[in-house]
Scaffold this active site. Structure first.
Site, mmCIF file in Angstrom:
data_model
loop_
_atom_site.group_PDB
_atom_site.id
_atom_site.type_symbol
_atom_site.label_atom_id
_atom_site.label_comp_id
_atom_site.label_asym_id
_atom_site.label_seq_id
_atom_site.Cartn_x
_atom_site.Cartn_y
_atom_site.Cartn_z
ATOM 1 N N ARG A 9 34.685 32.727 30.440
ATOM 2 C CA ARG A 9 33.871 33.591 29.607
ATOM 3 C C ARG A 9 34.690 34.166 28.467
ATOM 4 N NH1 ARG A 9 30.469 37.687 33.186
ATOM 5 N NH2 ARG A 9 32.043 36.915 34.640
ATOM 6 N N SER A 31 43.276 34.280 35.905
ATOM 7 C CA SER A 31 43.199 34.569 37.347
ATOM 8 C C SER A 31 44.091 33.681 38.196
ATOM 9 C CB SER A 31 41.757 34.433 37.803
ATOM 10 O OG SER A 31 40.920 35.122 36.920
ATOM 11 N N ASP A 71 42.663 38.754 37.353
ATOM 12 C CA ASP A 71 41.275 39.224 37.492
ATOM 13 C C ASP A 71 41.146 40.436 38.418
ATOM 14 O OD1 ASP A 71 41.902 37.596 39.640
ATOM 15 O OD2 ASP A 71 40.021 36.471 39.626
HETATM 16 C C1 BG6 Z 1 34.184 37.679 37.627
HETATM 17 C C2 BG6 Z 1 35.380 38.204 36.858
HETATM 18 O O1 BG6 Z 1 33.169 38.610 37.608
HETATM 19 O O2 BG6 Z 1 34.580 37.403 38.944
HETATM 20 C C3 BG6 Z 1 36.457 37.136 36.892
HETATM 21 O O3 BG6 Z 1 35.042 38.513 35.559
HETATM 22 C C4 BG6 Z 1 36.787 36.762 38.288
HETATM 23 O O4 BG6 Z 1 37.588 37.598 36.208
HETATM 24 C C5 BG6 Z 1 35.538 36.380 39.028
HETATM 25 O O5 BG6 Z 1 37.728 35.725 38.330
HETATM 26 C C6 BG6 Z 1 35.807 36.094 40.468
HETATM 27 O O6 BG6 Z 1 34.683 35.571 41.107
HETATM 28 P P1 BG6 Z 1 34.315 34.043 41.164
HETATM 29 O O7 BG6 Z 1 33.313 33.965 42.231
HETATM 30 O O8 BG6 Z 1 33.774 33.699 39.818
HETATM 31 O O9 BG6 Z 1 35.589 33.322 41.470
HETATM 32 C C1 GLC Z 2 43.609 32.968 43.311
HETATM 33 C C2 GLC Z 2 44.632 33.315 42.256
HETATM 34 C C3 GLC Z 2 44.656 34.786 42.019
HETATM 35 C C4 GLC Z 2 43.279 35.278 41.711
HETATM 36 C C5 GLC Z 2 42.328 34.904 42.817
HETATM 37 C C6 GLC Z 2 40.908 35.337 42.565
HETATM 38 O O1 GLC Z 2 44.043 33.510 44.496
HETATM 39 O O2 GLC Z 2 45.900 32.867 42.659
HETATM 40 O O3 GLC Z 2 45.512 35.088 40.960
HETATM 41 O O4 GLC Z 2 43.294 36.663 41.558
HETATM 42 O O5 GLC Z 2 42.340 33.507 42.990
HETATM 43 O O6 GLC Z 2 40.352 34.734 41.457
#
Ligand code: BG6
Ligand code: GLC
Ligand code: BG6
Ligand code: GLC
Length: 910
Positions: free
Chosen positions: A530, A594, A648
């Site tokens: 995003r 992340s 994240d």
């Molecule tokens: C989102 C965040 O809402 O959730 C991201 O903005 C994050 O930064 C994500 O990585 C995690 O959830 P998922 O289910 O998309 O891995």
């Molecule tokens: C994985 C990544 C970590 C992140 C998590 C959630 O574990 O290594 O950095 O925060 O996924 O997205």
């Protein structure tokens, strides 16, 4: 004179002999019984003849005997033999001979057994007044109230089973005759009755005939045991039959235990030649005339009755009791099998026999005692021989099934007749030996009743799932392990080898309300990529405006070269700025990335390793800020200023911190899982300074990579790991996060189907395809209202044509897997919370945890389970769980605001 007496005695003798002769079966007759039984066994198995067969050959859905790897704690009910029993069976280490049982016997009053049930049917009565009290009393006594143990139910009557936990009562046998039960599902009735009281909850996993329970009990000790025999109140046999021979059950592979219900043998008049007038009388006076003819000739409930009828007859002819038929002798049921067993004991002198008879109210002479003993002997001998003939048919069938000249096999036996009678077992064995000379048949007595077997069946089913249920004790242990991992990650000496990396983030505080500006946030690494524009203004009060767009990140880019990946990011960013008409501006950028990164400052982030789905080459070990800047420069159509890279979890904590200043933990339960929290700087050896706090990105997904969690990982976790892009890494993440949960469920279902526990053993190519069950499916299946319909839809799409039971079982599997995830995260989060509490040196921690991630957000039960377990594991805390409604982008912007302020101040100073 002497001759007259001698003649009278001789004629009396002849009369007695004539009467008993009908009970003496010749070898030929026994051979015939065996042959007829064999025919009936075959007829019961064939589709066409099954409906009318006298030997019902009921499928049991027990596909194998225990292999010694079963473990766990189970509840068992044992109803239908002499006693009603409630048991707890603990199978400790998964090794044979490690079973402990605790049981209590409860009496069942006759009016319940034979209740005409004006108001309630038998189950309602038993459950409401009896069973409920018994179980509840028992659980109290065991100190196990409130534990929802899986339950195996031994129900010793013929049931038409369509699954392991589904059985319609075909008809009552033996002494039971309660109304409104025949034709109904016994498990349903039991569930319904328990639900009505709403006092405790039982997880009924299996319904098991006593023969099957007995076979399983004995098979646990002796793997050769493939037959179960009950010679007790009733008479019956089960054995392991080849699936291909059971025509009315789908599937050809492997074996299934068949409950023969041989007690019904003879219903088609094929043993009339050996039935005596006494047998017919006993039948006529029974609760189920015309039925269970073989049982009425062979089992404990009837043998005494046959004897009594003969005695009356002999008395009528002046051959006994001085020709006096007393009221006592006319009383049905006075002659119980246990008396028969006593009378026939070789150790008893005639006088003692006489005293037993007298005790029964039968005034007898010594001569009478001799005759009574003879009568008992004739009746019990025939019973044992008939069982022997039946058993010979069964073992011969098994031998032929396997195409063997000689068979070695063990029969597990239970029942009062077999156990208490002095000759029954010997005669039975002799008969089998004579009639089935090619089979070496061992008999072992089930010392523990069938309850253990029922528990073992439950354990066979529960085996895979058992390892996924944790007690609070285990969770506390995992919590302590994670506490140690955190300490290792923080310590200077221990950090290099620590698995949980505890990465400093250079984020020093949560938003304080003074942030403002116009920012761009990139959010890469969750399920979506995003780009956002975040405007934080400060007129009267701080307000945030956000606009965002989701961009695709195709698989080939995720797995391609690093430069392609960053070119793609730069391209999307260009597109976004174009659309926002800010291509000419140089807005500060916050980058939520992340993945685990090592920071030495906010705008430098060296990727340590890819996790989750990502695997682009040439990025690990590089600073992602540099890579992105390079890609942007290469384009030359816009300029960018990446001010901060945040994980994240950090973005989430900051987003939530914007609304709640107490927020000091951020967790993600989505594609991956991870947590960050505010640690005291003085505890972070790798960063200089002692004052204040810094956010630590724990990277808890790697917990267990050094083997710390091997004791709780299952074969399915290992399989998931093997098939992942990063084997051996992120082992905790692979047990709990959304990227793997659906697949975990799929692997369990495949295994269960292979063992015939699901989908009648059918396995489709779709079911075998990796990724066909996704975590969103798990969430849908666990919805309380439409969950089962969803399960049906999803499974049908996999081509397996699920039954209702399958859907329930699949829902159960999903719940176990998602529950495990919530429990494990509760443990690691619990460790962070207790650390925060210790850091603050406070008796009670009040804090807020910011959370994001699709699993947490979409799953219907997950959040509630997690919150509940955390509160239980860390009772000395008040934790607020705050869902990050707007993703981590807002939080990234907050960090960027802070960073740009710092930069401005710095530039100002220069
Ligand atoms: C989102 C965040 O809402 O959730 C991201 O903005 C994050 O930064 C994500 O990585 C995690 O959830 P998922 O289910 O998309 O891995
Ligand atoms: C994985 C990544 C970590 C992140 C998590 C959630 O574990 O290594 O950095 O925060 O996924 O997205
Ligand atoms: C018990 C089993 O040991 O034997 C019961 O646990 C079974 O399940 C019983 O029904 C059979 O024997 P009886 O003599 O009690 O009918
Ligand atoms: C009766 C029941 C049968 C049971 C046997 C022994 O025959 O019909 O199901 O196994 O008794 O208890």
């Amino acid at each position: 004179m002497v001759t007259a007496v001698a003649q009278r005695l001789a004629s009396q003798r002849k009369e007695i002999d004539d009467t008993l002769a009908a009970f003496a079966l010749s070898p030929t007759q026994l051979q015939e019984v065996k042959a007829k039984m064999r025919v009936e066994l075959e007829r019961g198995l064939k589709k066409d003849s099954h409906p009318t067969a006298s030997v019902k050959m009921l499928p049991t859905y027990v596909y194998r005997t225990p292999d010694g790897t079963e473990r766990g704690k189970y509840l068992a009910l044992d109803l239908g033999g002499t006693n009603f029993r409630v048991l707890v069976v603990k199978i400790r280490t998964g090794m044979r001979n490690s079973v402990r049982m605790y049981n209590k016997i409860y009496a069942i009053p006759l009016e319940i057994m034979q209740g005409t049930g004006e108001e309630y049917n038998m189950f309602t009565i038993i459950i409401l007044y009896k069973l409920r009290n018994c179980i509840s009393d028992f659980l109290d006594y065991m100190g196990m109230k409130n534990t929802r143990l899986p339950l195996g139910f031994t129900f010793s009557f013929p049931c038409n089973q369509t699954g392991i936990d589904k059985g319609d009562l075909v008809c009552w046998t033996k002494g039971f005759k309660a109304t409104e039960c025949e034709g109904y599902d016994v498990v349903d009735m039991l569930r319904e009755a328990i639900k009505r009281r709403n006092e405790f909850d039982l997880d009924i996993v299996a319904i098991v005939n006593d023969t099957v329970g007995t076979m399983m009990t004995c098979a646990y000790e002796d793997p050769k045991c493939q037959i179960g025999l009950i010679a007790g109140t009733g008479s019956n046999v089960c054995y392991m039959e080849e699936m291909k021979n059971i025509e009315f059950v789908e599937g050809d592979e492997g074996q299934m235990c068949v409950n023969t219900e041989w007690g019904g043998f003879g219903a088609n008049d094929n043993i009339e030649d050996i039935r005596t007038r006494y047998d017919r009388e006993v039948d006529g006076g029974s609760l189920n005339p015309g039925k269970q003819r073989f049982e009425k000739m062979t089992s404990g409930m009837y043998l005494g009755e046959i004897v009594r009828r003969i005695l009356i007859d002999l008395t009528k002819h002046g051959l006994l009791f001085r020709g006096r038929i007393t009221e006592r002798l006319k009383t049905k049921g006075i002659f119980e099998t246990k008396f028969l067993s006593q009378i026939e004991s070789d150790r008893l002198a005639l006088l003692q026999v006489r005293s037993i008879l007298q005790h029964l109210g039968l005034d007898s002479t010594c001569d009478d005692s001799i005759i009574v003993k003879e009568v008992c002997g004739a009746v019990s001998r025939r019973a044992a021989q008939l069982c022997g003939a039946g058993m010979a048919a069964v073992v011969d069938k098994i031998r032929e099934n396997r195409g063997l000249d000689n068979l070695e096999i063990t029969v597990g036996v239970d029942g009062t007749l077999y156990k208490l009678h002095p000759h029954f077992s010997t005669i039975l064995k002799d008969t089998v030996r004579e009639l089935a000379p090619n089979c070496k048949v061992d008999f072992i007595l089930s010392e523990d009743g069938s309850g253990k077997g029922a528990a073992l069946i439950t354990a066979v089913i529960d085996k895979y799932l058992y390892a996924m249920r944790f007690s609070d004790e285990t969770l506390r242990d995992i919590m302590a392990r994670f506490r140690r991992e955190m300490e290792n990650g923080l310590g200077r000496d221990t950090n290099p080898t620590a698995t949980v990396k505890m990465l400093p983030t250079f984020v020093r505080s949560i938003p304080d309300g003074s942030e403002k500006g116009d920012f761009i946030a990139l959010d890469l690494g969750g399920s979506n990529f995003r780009i956002l524009r975040v405007k934080v203004s400060h007129e009267k009060k701080q307000t945030v405006q956000m606009e965002s767009q989701i961009y695709e990140t195709p698989e080939d880019i995720i797995h391609g070269s690093g430069s392609r990946l960053f070119d793609h990011v730069a391209e999307c960013l260009g597109d976004f700025m174009e659309k926002q008409k800010i291509k000419d501006k140089k807005l500060p950028i916050g980058f939520t990335f992340s993945f685990p990164c090592a920071h030495t400052k906010l705008d430098e982030a060296v990727l340590l390793t890819w996790t989750k789905r990502f695997k682009a080459s040439g990025v690990e070990g590089m600073d992602v800020v540099k890579l992105l800047n390079k890609a942007i420069k290469k384009r030359g159509d816009y300029d960018a200023d990446i001010m901060a890279v945040v994980n994240d979890t950090v973005g989430t904590m900051m987003t939530c911190g914007f609304d709640d200043q107490r927020c000091e933990v951020g967790i993600i339960i989505g594609t991956g899982t991870n947590a960050c929290y505010m640690e005291e700087l003085r505890h972070i050896d790798l960063v200089e300074g002692d004052e204040g706090r810094m956010c630590i990105n724990t990277e808890w997904g790697a917990f267990g990579d050094d083997g710390t969690l091997e004791d709780i990982r299952t074969e399915f976790d290992r399989e998931i790991d093997r098939g992942s892009p990063n084997p051996g890494k992120q082992l905790f993440e692979k047990m709990v996060s959304g990227m793997y949960m659906g697949e975990l469920v799929r692997l369990i279902l495949v295994k269960m189907a292979k063992e015939g526990l699901l989908f009648e053993g059918r396995i489709t190519p779709e079911l075998l395809t990796k990724g066909k069950i996704e975590t969103k499916h798990v969430s849908a299946i666990e919805k309380s209202k439409e969950g089962l319909t969803k399960a049906e839809e999803i499974l049908t799409r996999l081509g397996v044509e699920p039954s209702e039971d399958d859907c329930i079982a699949v829902q159960h599997v999903c719940a176990i897997v998602s529950f495990r995830s919530a429990n494990l995260i509760a443990a690691t989060l619990g460790a962070i919370l207790t650390r925060l509490k210790d850091n603050k040196n406070t008796p009670r921690l009040r804090t807020t945890v910011g959370i994001d991630g699709s699993l947490y957000k979409m799953h219907p039960q997950y959040a509630r389970r997690l919150h509940k377990t955390v509160r239980r594991l860390v009772p000395e805390s008040d934790v607020r769980f705050l869902l990050s409604e707007s993703g981590s982008g807002k939080g990234a912007a907050m960090v960027t605001a802070w960073a740009s302020r710092l930069q401005n101040a710095f530039m100002h100073r220069v």
